[in-house]
Enzyme design. Structure first.
Site, PDB file in Angstrom:
ATOM      1  N   VAL A  31      87.733 -11.208 -12.347  1.00 44.57           N
ATOM      2  CA  VAL A  31      88.615 -10.181 -11.802  1.00 44.57           C
ATOM      3  C   VAL A  31      87.851  -9.357 -10.766  1.00 44.57           C
ATOM      4  O   VAL A  31      86.721  -8.918 -11.021  1.00 44.57           O
ATOM      5  CB  VAL A  31      89.155  -9.257 -12.906  1.00 44.57           C
ATOM      6  CG1 VAL A  31      90.084  -8.199 -12.311  1.00 44.57           C
ATOM      7  CG2 VAL A  31      89.892 -10.075 -13.964  1.00 44.57           C
ATOM      8  N   LYS A  46      92.879 -11.540 -10.080  1.00 42.79           N
ATOM      9  CA  LYS A  46      92.372 -12.368 -11.183  1.00 42.79           C
ATOM     10  C   LYS A  46      92.254 -13.792 -10.671  1.00 42.79           C
ATOM     11  O   LYS A  46      93.237 -14.527 -10.589  1.00 42.79           O
ATOM     12  CB  LYS A  46      93.331 -12.284 -12.367  1.00 42.79           C
ATOM     13  CG  LYS A  46      92.869 -13.010 -13.616  1.00 42.79           C
ATOM     14  CD  LYS A  46      93.855 -12.756 -14.761  1.00 42.79           C
ATOM     15  CE  LYS A  46      93.423 -13.387 -16.056  1.00 42.79           C
ATOM     16  NZ  LYS A  46      94.365 -13.093 -17.155  1.00 42.79           N
ATOM     17  N   ASP A 139      97.569 -11.551 -28.573  1.00 41.72           N
ATOM     18  CA  ASP A 139      96.131 -11.343 -28.398  1.00 41.72           C
ATOM     19  C   ASP A 139      95.824  -9.876 -28.102  1.00 41.72           C
ATOM     20  O   ASP A 139      95.114  -9.550 -27.161  1.00 41.72           O
ATOM     21  CB  ASP A 139      95.590 -12.238 -27.277  1.00 41.72           C
ATOM     22  CG  ASP A 139      94.085 -12.465 -27.379  1.00 41.72           C
ATOM     23  OD1 ASP A 139      93.523 -12.222 -28.471  1.00 41.72           O
ATOM     24  OD2 ASP A 139      93.474 -12.877 -26.375  1.00 41.72           O
TER      25      ASP A 139
END
Length: 290
Positions: A31, A46, A139
């Site tokens: 990033v 990204k 996540d």
């Protein structure tokens, strides 16, 4: 694609984005802080890695692109642009958050309860929007939480934003889960994820509970179990450890969020209400879950 090298530390990507310093790196992407020359704003680029695992990285990025494009909330990192066609550098252009990750903040020690209540409210509000759209993040962890300076001090120093939807899935999309493959980060996984069951929204509530527990106490809820397959098996029937120093209101909320049975956990909306009570300093947090 046009990639014009301007200096050893900057490049013009697709004739639009000036790459600047690297702000993060993982196994599948790096990033960068960048300047969008068309709109005159700072963004985060990204860049997906090439080579081994590139196909999986691109698939995750397409998932992230599709899901974030359908969402808009102050507690979710915004997606502005994407280039995921083959045979070209692949990247996502996202909101730049000028602050640390929650994981970085936690290295300085436990977060004060009132400040953490504000962050919990932010993240629960973001998850409520995600779940209302029929999406499960899968996540939730400290490194996927970005802290942005608040515009006012009324809500504490930092505002929390949830990032990285690469392994998120739609509730009605069975194709996102393949049998025998457990997706997520073990430290913050719910028991049903370890059983390879279809993920429901309750897995995000469980993970958020473990994140908040660790941020509040400085200790991971399952640290005593260790790591590895044996530890994962023990977690199926073991509640996370909550130190006696955690006060009653926080304890009640964290115990509810980390119930082993997903049906007994509160929804993200209920966590929002409980976090608001904690922000106000109410003596009793109200939760409707069993």
């Amino acid at each position: 694609m046009t990639l014009e090298v301007l200096s050893p530390t900057s490049a013009l990507l697709d004739g639009r984005y000036v790459l600047q310093d690297r702000v993060g790196q993982g196994g599948t992407a790096t990033v960068y802080r960048a300047e969008d020359t068309h709109l005159g704003r700072t963004v985060a680029i990204k860049m997906l890695h090439r080579g081994e695992g590139a196909l999986r990285s691109a698939d995750n990025a397409r998932t992230e692109e599709a899901l974030l494009a359908s969402l808009s909330h102050p507690s979710l990192v915004a997606l502005f642009d994407a280039q995921l066609r083959r045979r070209r550098p692949q990247y996502l252009v996202m909101e730049f958050v000028d602050g640390p990750t929650l994981a970085e903040r936690m290295t300085a020690g436990p977060i004060p309860p009132r400040q953490l209540a504000h962050l919990t409210r932010d993240l629960a509000e973001g998850l409520a929007a995600v779940h209302a759209a029929g999406i499960v993040h899968r996540d939730v962890k400290p490194s996927n939480v970005l802290l942005a300076p608040r515009r006012t001090r009324r809500g504490g120093q930092w505002a929390a934003k949830l990032a990285d939807f690469g392994i998120a899935c739609a509730l009605d999309d069975a194709r996102m889960t393949s049998s025998g493959h457990v997706l997520g980060t073990l430290t913050y996984m719910a028991p049903e994820q370890l059983r390879d069951a279809d993920p429901g929204t309750a897995v995000d509530v469980f993970a958020l509970g473990l994140v908040m527990l660790e941020a509040l106490t400085g200790e991971a809820g399952y640290a005593a179990l260790g790591t590895g397959r044996a530890a994962a098996i023990r977690r199926l029937s073991t509640k996370p450890f909550i130190p006696a120093s955690v006060d009653g209101d926080w304890r009640r909320l964290l115990e509810h969020m980390t119930r082993l049975d997903p049906r007994e956990r509160p929804t993200a909306v209920e966590v929002v209400r409980a976090a608001r009570d904690l922000v106000r300093g109410d003596r009793r947090v109200e939760l409707s879950a069993a």
